[in-house]
Design a protein around this motif. Structure first.
Motif, PDB file in Angstrom:
ATOM      1  N   MET A 131       0.714  -1.008  -0.082  1.00 24.93           N
ATOM      2  CA  MET A 131       0.043  -0.122  -0.016  1.00 24.93           C
ATOM      3  C   MET A 131       0.790   1.194  -0.126  1.00 24.93           C
ATOM      4  N   THR A 132       0.451   2.323  -0.717  1.00 26.11           N
ATOM      5  CA  THR A 132       1.461   3.523  -0.854  1.00 26.11           C
ATOM      6  C   THR A 132       0.599   4.575   0.061  1.00 26.11           C
ATOM      7  N   LYS A 133       1.459   5.548   0.473  1.00 31.06           N
ATOM      8  CA  LYS A 133       1.022   6.650   1.481  1.00 31.06           C
ATOM      9  C   LYS A 133      -0.372   7.034   0.960  1.00 31.06           C
ATOM     10  N   GLU A 134      -0.307   7.438  -0.417  1.00 29.62           N
ATOM     11  CA  GLU A 134      -1.705   8.164  -0.999  1.00 29.62           C
ATOM     12  C   GLU A 134      -2.848   6.985  -0.735  1.00 29.62           C
ATOM     13  N   GLU A 135      -2.596   5.875  -0.744  1.00 32.46           N
ATOM     14  CA  GLU A 135      -3.851   5.033  -0.695  1.00 32.46           C
ATOM     15  C   GLU A 135      -4.354   4.917   0.760  1.00 32.46           C
ATOM     16  N   ALA A 136      -3.110   4.900   1.655  1.00 32.20           N
ATOM     17  CA  ALA A 136      -3.463   5.244   2.946  1.00 32.20           C
ATOM     18  C   ALA A 136      -4.120   6.187   3.421  1.00 32.20           C
ATOM     19  N   LEU A 137      -3.825   7.568   2.769  1.00 25.16           N
ATOM     20  CA  LEU A 137      -4.393   8.758   3.047  1.00 25.16           C
ATOM     21  C   LEU A 137      -6.070   8.782   2.517  1.00 25.16           C
ATOM     22  N   GLU A 138      -6.161   8.152   1.344  1.00 28.09           N
ATOM     23  CA  GLU A 138      -7.465   7.817   0.655  1.00 28.09           C
ATOM     24  C   GLU A 138      -8.421   7.061   1.594  1.00 28.09           C
ATOM     25  N   LEU A 139      -7.983   6.181   2.254  1.00 27.93           N
ATOM     26  CA  LEU A 139      -8.694   5.386   3.102  1.00 27.93           C
ATOM     27  C   LEU A 139      -9.044   6.015   4.445  1.00 27.93           C
ATOM     28  N   LEU A 140      -8.132   6.993   4.737  1.00 26.31           N
ATOM     29  CA  LEU A 140      -8.490   7.633   5.933  1.00 26.31           C
ATOM     30  C   LEU A 140      -9.552   8.770   5.865  1.00 26.31           C
ATOM     31  N   LYS A 141      -9.474   9.359   4.406  1.00 25.74           N
ATOM     32  CA  LYS A 141     -10.506  10.134   4.117  1.00 25.74           C
ATOM     33  C   LYS A 141     -11.616   9.474   4.205  1.00 25.74           C
ATOM     34  N   GLN A 142     -11.829   8.554   3.692  1.00 26.21           N
ATOM     35  CA  GLN A 142     -13.022   7.653   3.425  1.00 26.21           C
ATOM     36  C   GLN A 142     -13.643   7.272   4.794  1.00 26.21           C
ATOM     37  N   ASN A 143     -12.757   7.007   5.791  1.00 23.77           N
ATOM     38  CA  ASN A 143     -13.213   6.499   7.021  1.00 23.77           C
ATOM     39  C   ASN A 143     -13.310   7.417   8.385  1.00 23.77           C
ATOM     40  N   LEU A 144     -12.626   8.427   8.178  1.00 22.13           N
ATOM     41  CA  LEU A 144     -12.350   9.265   9.215  1.00 22.13           C
ATOM     42  C   LEU A 144     -12.942  10.732   8.953  1.00 22.13           C
ATOM     43  N   LYS A 145     -13.975  11.225   9.558  1.00 24.31           N
ATOM     44  CA  LYS A 145     -14.702  12.350   9.280  1.00 24.31           C
ATOM     45  C   LYS A 145     -14.429  13.480  10.317  1.00 24.31           C
ATOM     46  N   THR A 146     -13.781  13.058  11.347  1.00 22.86           N
ATOM     47  CA  THR A 146     -13.416  14.034  12.719  1.00 22.86           C
ATOM     48  C   THR A 146     -12.118  14.567  12.297  1.00 22.86           C
ATOM     49  N   ASP A 147     -11.862  15.924  12.119  1.00 24.23           N
ATOM     50  CA  ASP A 147     -10.765  16.616  12.121  1.00 24.23           C
ATOM     51  C   ASP A 147      -9.627  16.088  12.765  1.00 24.23           C
ATOM     52  N   ASN A 148      -9.871  16.322  14.137  1.00 26.17           N
ATOM     53  CA  ASN A 148      -8.980  15.737  15.063  1.00 26.17           C
ATOM     54  C   ASN A 148      -8.325  14.387  15.117  1.00 26.17           C
ATOM     55  N   LEU A 149      -9.299  13.532  14.459  1.00 27.28           N
ATOM     56  CA  LEU A 149      -8.760  12.059  14.597  1.00 27.28           C
ATOM     57  C   LEU A 149      -7.818  11.933  13.255  1.00 27.28           C
TER      58      LEU A 149
END
Length: 142
Positions: free
Chosen positions: A1-19
């Motif tokens: 997995m690339t960093k970009e793919e990891a960031l995309e997963l975060l964007k899809q699953n974490l809606k809280t800015d602090n998290l």
């Protein structure tokens, strides 16, 4: 997995800015630890980024936190990453360097944020390593 793919997963699953910010911070800490320890910095950074991927889904069900992340990741990451994610929430013993590092980075991130928030400026750039070390020593009664 690339960093970009990891960031995309975060964007899809974490809606809280602090998290989301916490995940970025833990990823950055893990990357720097990997560099210092001569480990795979991309793998360690991705581990830090993804460690709380399921948090918003499992926040009311802490027994499943980390287990759900591992399920979500499937075969996208190797077993070392999954084991570290499980270990950070005490779903397995801390054994490997990456597991210990993630456990510590997760806690350290919280300490850094708390240390910044009590400063009048609330600016992380004004938090020195010396000041942070003092806070750690006070917390540990060292």
């Amino acid at each position: 997995m690339t960093k970009e793919e990891a960031l995309e997963l975060l964007k899809q699953n974490l809606k809280t800015d602090n998290l989301f910010t916490h995940s970025l911070a833990v990823g950055a800490i893990m990357k720097e630890l990997a560099i210092h320890l001569n480990k795979d910095e991309q793998k360690w950074e991705i581990t830090g980024l993804l460690h709380d991927l399921d948090y918003e889904e499992t926040k009311d069900d802490p027994a499943n936190h980390a287990l759900k992340t591992v399920e979500m990741l499937g075969d996208k990451v190797d077993q070392d990453v999954k084991d570290a994610i499980l270990a950070h929430n005490e779903k397995k013993a801390l054994e490997k360097d990456i597991e210990i590092a993630l456990y510590a980075a997760d806690q350290l991130s919280g300490l850094i944020v708390a240390s910044v928030l009590v400063r009048p400026s609330k600016d992380i750039a004004e938090l020195s390593v010396k000041s942070l070390k003092k806070k750690v020593q006070r917390q540990c009664f060292c």
